[in-house]
Structure formats: structure tokens, C-alpha cells
Design an enzyme around this catalytic site. Structure first.
Site, short mmCIF file in Angstrom:
data_model
loop_
_atom_site.label_atom_id
_atom_site.label_comp_id
_atom_site.label_asym_id
_atom_site.label_seq_id
_atom_site.Cartn_x
_atom_site.Cartn_y
_atom_site.Cartn_z
N TYR A 117 4.52 58.63 -4.13
CA TYR A 117 4.39 59.06 -5.67
C TYR A 117 3.21 58.97 -6.01
O TYR A 117 2.53 57.79 -5.83
CB TYR A 117 5.44 58.51 -6.47
CG TYR A 117 5.41 58.56 -7.91
CD1 TYR A 117 5.89 59.99 -8.22
CD2 TYR A 117 4.90 57.77 -9.10
CE1 TYR A 117 5.96 60.28 -9.67
CE2 TYR A 117 4.98 58.36 -10.30
CZ TYR A 117 5.36 59.41 -10.69
OH TYR A 117 5.46 59.98 -11.76
N ASP A 210 -4.28 55.83 -2.85
CA ASP A 210 -3.55 55.45 -4.17
C ASP A 210 -3.11 53.95 -4.37
O ASP A 210 -1.90 53.95 -3.60
CB ASP A 210 -2.32 56.75 -4.35
CG ASP A 210 -1.86 56.38 -5.76
OD1 ASP A 210 -1.83 55.39 -6.22
OD2 ASP A 210 -0.90 57.40 -6.17
N LYS A 238 -1.83 50.52 -13.35
CA LYS A 238 -0.83 49.38 -13.52
C LYS A 238 -1.43 48.19 -13.63
O LYS A 238 -1.89 47.90 -14.64
CB LYS A 238 0.29 49.51 -12.27
CG LYS A 238 0.97 50.64 -12.12
CD LYS A 238 2.33 50.98 -11.29
CE LYS A 238 3.02 52.00 -11.93
NZ LYS A 238 3.25 52.90 -10.62
C1 LIG Z 1 3.02 54.58 -10.99
C2 LIG Z 1 2.23 55.55 -9.95
C3 LIG Z 1 1.59 56.30 -10.17
C4 LIG Z 1 1.56 57.05 -11.82
O1 LIG Z 1 0.77 56.29 -12.51
P1 LIG Z 1 1.50 56.58 -14.10
O2 LIG Z 1 0.45 55.52 -15.04
O3 LIG Z 1 2.63 56.05 -14.43
O4 LIG Z 1 0.85 57.73 -14.49
C5 LIG Z 1 0.55 56.76 -9.27
N1 LIG Z 1 0.85 56.29 -8.08
C6 LIG Z 1 1.53 55.56 -7.58
C7 LIG Z 1 1.46 54.93 -6.28
C8 LIG Z 1 2.31 54.78 -8.62
O5 LIG Z 1 2.96 53.75 -8.21
#
Ligand SMILES: *Cc1c(COP(=O)(O)O)cnc(C)c1O
Length: 399
Positions: A117, A210, A238
Site C-alpha cells: 500500500y 516506501d 506516520k
Molecule cells: C499509511 C501508508 C501510506 C499512506 O500514508 P497516508 O498518510 O495515510 O496517506 C503509504 N505507504 C505506506 C507503506 C503506508 O503504510
């Protein structure tokens, strides 16, 4: 919560590792806002930093010292992060990382992995993890065919599929979670992260890690740093915002200077680098010294080993790494999204309902990791394992 057949919790307040709903129930919280709260809820030094920042003004639309200090702290932890651009969400940061990779390479195609994601921008929703996996949405309606066509989806840990998919001269980037946690926690097979680097280099594409979840959590420098595999671009979020909205992309100077206003790849955001979020991020990172990671690893290990023991002879696999954990109802740990989907999802739902009834708030989806924090004490772990023994027993009786 629908995935486990329950109504959502509505929250009244939270402190440390505990969260309280509007009905007055107390839970040991392993959701922890889905990752940002590595220090727990309302950690006093984080709250103080936010209050102090708020009193000085909540947003200026101009740079502040805090952003620079935060970028310097990230650079100390992540060797490839020479320059950093802040956004308000991980979604924006991942979207901008792709735009930058496409501008830099002059190419369009991006490889992503099934079950990963990267936020909810159009091109990244194909076979995504997290909420899409929970609700079994393979591709969201509303995404233009052209956006989806530029994304090639490859199964995680599948060397042959990756080699086949990356053998093309129009590849702009490979984007991956170096420690995938959005299909539940699924490890990288030995050498797989190295293969990502190799394949990107072989065809002149960029490697984007990511680390929105794994950054500052699994290790002070994130999963890529821990594995010794450098990426060209990092997507952060995060923990970076310590529970307030902040995210960033970071990378080498040459690449990052393509961003406007130095370069002409456009990116902006009214509240990017917001001083409250920056203050919360700085206060959170200040807590994350070597000792903190040792404590977090101990807590996670105690929880993981305790859960394995509590499951007794049920076919359960507990996958864990520092600060992350998933309980899969399967005899062996999933290696990719297909195997994660093949686990007994209904049994997980039952387990989760039983935990909630005993004051433990685990993620209400097997496709989300548990987020133990520095606020989770040995007593919280004990209480969790007591609840887990009873919950596993109830699942066993029902099957
Ligand atoms: C949560 C998440 C995102 C998206 O971040 P948001 O601040 O919710 O838009 C992108 N990549 C990873 C791996 C995530 O866990």
C-alpha cells in the site's frame, strides 16, 4: 470492523498504550493510529511540544527552523536522505516520488507489488494492501485506465516475476515497502531487496522505498538502512509526524533538486511542514535512541512468543520484527498477498472479536500489522496474552 462483524469503536480519549471508547471501555491498543504512535498516545513530551508550537502560531506558509531540524535528524538516520520535501500525508509523498521518478527518467511505467500500500493516489491502487485487501477491492472504481496501465503489479518475493516484469526500457521506478506491513507483516525473502536494487540499476530505473510504516520503527534508519540496501527515493510518514499529519519524500540532491522551485517538477501543499506536526515529529524522534529500539524489540518479542505459545496447536503463524507483528491463521507464514489471502480470515475475525471483548484492541483486519509501542509495558503484554489464550481457545472450540 465490518471485516470482523462488529460496529466501529468510537474513541473518547487515550493515554500511553490504552484507549477508551465513548462507552467507557478500556482497551490495550495495538492499532495506535495505524503506526505513528511509537511513543504511545499523548506522550507528555510530544504533547508539550505541540502545545508550545501551537501557542507560537499554527501555520505560516513559510519555512521554519523545525523543518530544518527534522530534515537533519532524518539525514542522520537515513544515509540517502540528502534533501527532504515535506507533505501532509504519505499518499502525497508517494505520488510525488513517482512524479519525480518519471520526470528524472523520462519514462512512465512503474512496478509495484501486490499487497503493498502506497496511499490512495490513482496509479497505486492496483492490488493494494491495507483497507483494499481487507475489503477485497482489487482495483478501485474511478481510476482512469491510463493510470492503471502505467502500473505493473508483481507478486512480492517472486524473483522470476520481478525479473520478467522489469526487463523493459520504459521502466521509471520500482516502488516497494522494504518491510511490507499492509498485507499483514510479510518478510522479504533473503536477497529480494538486493534484487530490487539490481533490477532497477540494470534498466536505469529508480528504486523507491516506501518506509511510511517501517521508517523509524523497525530500526532507527528504517528497513532499507537495516538491510543495507539503499534506495534512490524514500517515502516517509506516520512516525515522522508523531501523530500529527506529516510525511515527506527524501533522496539524493541531484534528484530532489528537480522539484520546484529549484527544478520544474511541481509539488505543493498549504499545510506541508506544518509547525505543530514538525514539533510532534521532532519530539517523537528525540525519544527514539538505541535504548528505545532495544526496549521495543523486547516488547515485540515477548508479545510474539507469547502469542505463539497461546495459540497452542492451532495452525497459527506469528510474524514479527521490531515494532510490528501479525497473527496469521495459517500453518506457515505467508510470503505474498495470495498466501495472506489464503489464511483463515474468518478465524482471525473471531479471534479479534474475542480480544476486543477482553479489552485488547488488535487491528480488525489480518491485512494490517499490530503496532506495539514504547508505552506497552510488561503488564500490558501479560494482559494481552491472558486475553489471547482465552481468545484462541474460543476460536479452537468454534472450529
Ligand atoms: C499509511 C501508508 C501510506 C499512506 O500514508 P497516508 O498518510 O495515510 O496517506 C503509504 N505507504 C505506506 C507503506 C503506508 O503504510
Amino acid at each position: 470492523m465490518r471485516a470482523i462483524g462488529r460496529d466501529p469503536l468510537f474513541i473518547d480519549h487515550a493515554a500511553g498504550a490504552e484507549i477508551f471508547d465513548v462507552d467507557g471501555n478500556r482497551y490495550v491498543d495495538y492499532v495506535c493510529s495505524w503506526g505513528p504512535l511509537i511513543a504511545g498516545h499523548a506522550e507528555p513530551s510530544v504533547v508539550a511540544a505541540v502545545v508550545e508550537a501551537a501557542a507560537r502560531g499554527t501555520s505560516y506558509g513559510a519555512p521554519t527552523e523545525g523543518e530544518v531540524l527534522l530534515a537533519e535528524e532524518v539525514a542522520r538516520r537515513m544515509p540517502g536522505a540528502e534533501l527532504m520535501r515535506m507533505t501532509s500525508s504519505g499518499t502525497e509523498a508517494a505520488m510525488t516520488a513517482l512524479r519525480l521518478a518519471r520526470a528524472y527518467t523520462g519514462r512512465e511505467v512503474v512496478i509495484k507489488f501486490a499487497g503493498a500500500y502506497h496511499g490512495h493516489s490513482d496509479g497505486l491502487l492496483a492490488q493494494a494492501g491495507s483497507g483494499l485487501a481487507t475489503q477485497a477491492i482489487p482495483a478501485s472504481p474511478g481510476v482512469p485506465a491510463a493510470a492503471a496501465a502505467a502500473t505493473v503489479v508483481v507478486p512480492w518475493n517472486d524473483r522470476d516475476a520481478l525479473i520478467a516484469a522489469s526487463g523493459r526500457d520504459d521502466l521509471a521506478a520500482i516502488i516497494a515497502e522494504p518491510c511490507p506491513a499492509n498485507m499483514g507483516l510479510v518478510s522479504a525473502a533473503t536477497g529480494f531487496l538486493e534484487l530490487l536494487r539490481e533490477r532497477a540499476d540494470a534498466v536505469g530505473a529508480l528504486l523507491i522505498f516506501d518506509e511510511v510504516i517501517s521508517g523509524f520503527r523497525v530500526d532507527r534508519g528504517g528497513a532499507g538502512t537495516r538491510a543495507g540496501v539503499p534506495a534512490d527515493l524514500l517515502v516517509l510518514g506516520k512516525i515522522l509526524g508523531g501523530g500529527l499529519p506529516a510525511a515527506a519524500l527524501a533522496g539524493g540532491r541531484e534528484l530532489m533538486e528537480l522539484l520546484a522551485p529549484v527544478g520544474d517538477v511541481y509539488q505543493a501543499g498549504t499545510l506541508s511542514g506544518n509547525p505543530l506536526a514538525v514539533a510532534a515529529g521532532l519530539a517523537t524522534l528525540a525519544l527514539l535512541d538505541e535504548g528505545a529500539y532495544i526496549r521495543l524489540a523486547k516488547t515485540t518479542d515477548a508479545l510474539a512468543q507469547g502469542l505463539r505459545a497461546a495459540a497452542r496447536d492451532l495452525p497459527v503463524s506469528v510474524v514479527s520484527t521490531t515494532g510490528l507483528l501479525t497473527v496469521f491463521f495459517a500453518a506457515s507464514a505467508p510470503r505474498d498477498l495470495r498466501e495472506a489471502q489464503a489464511c483463515d480470515i474468518a478465524a482471525y475475525g473471531h479471534f479479534c472479536r474475542e480480544l476486543l471483548a477482553r479489552g485488547v484492541y488488535a487491528p480488525p483486519s489480518q491485512f494490517e500489522a499490530w503496532f506495539p509501542s514504547l508505552a506497552h509495558s510488561a503488564e500490558h503484554v501479560e494482559q494481552t496474552l491472558d486475553a489471547a489464550r482465552a481468545a484462541f481457545a474460543a476460536v479452537g472450540e468454534a472450529s
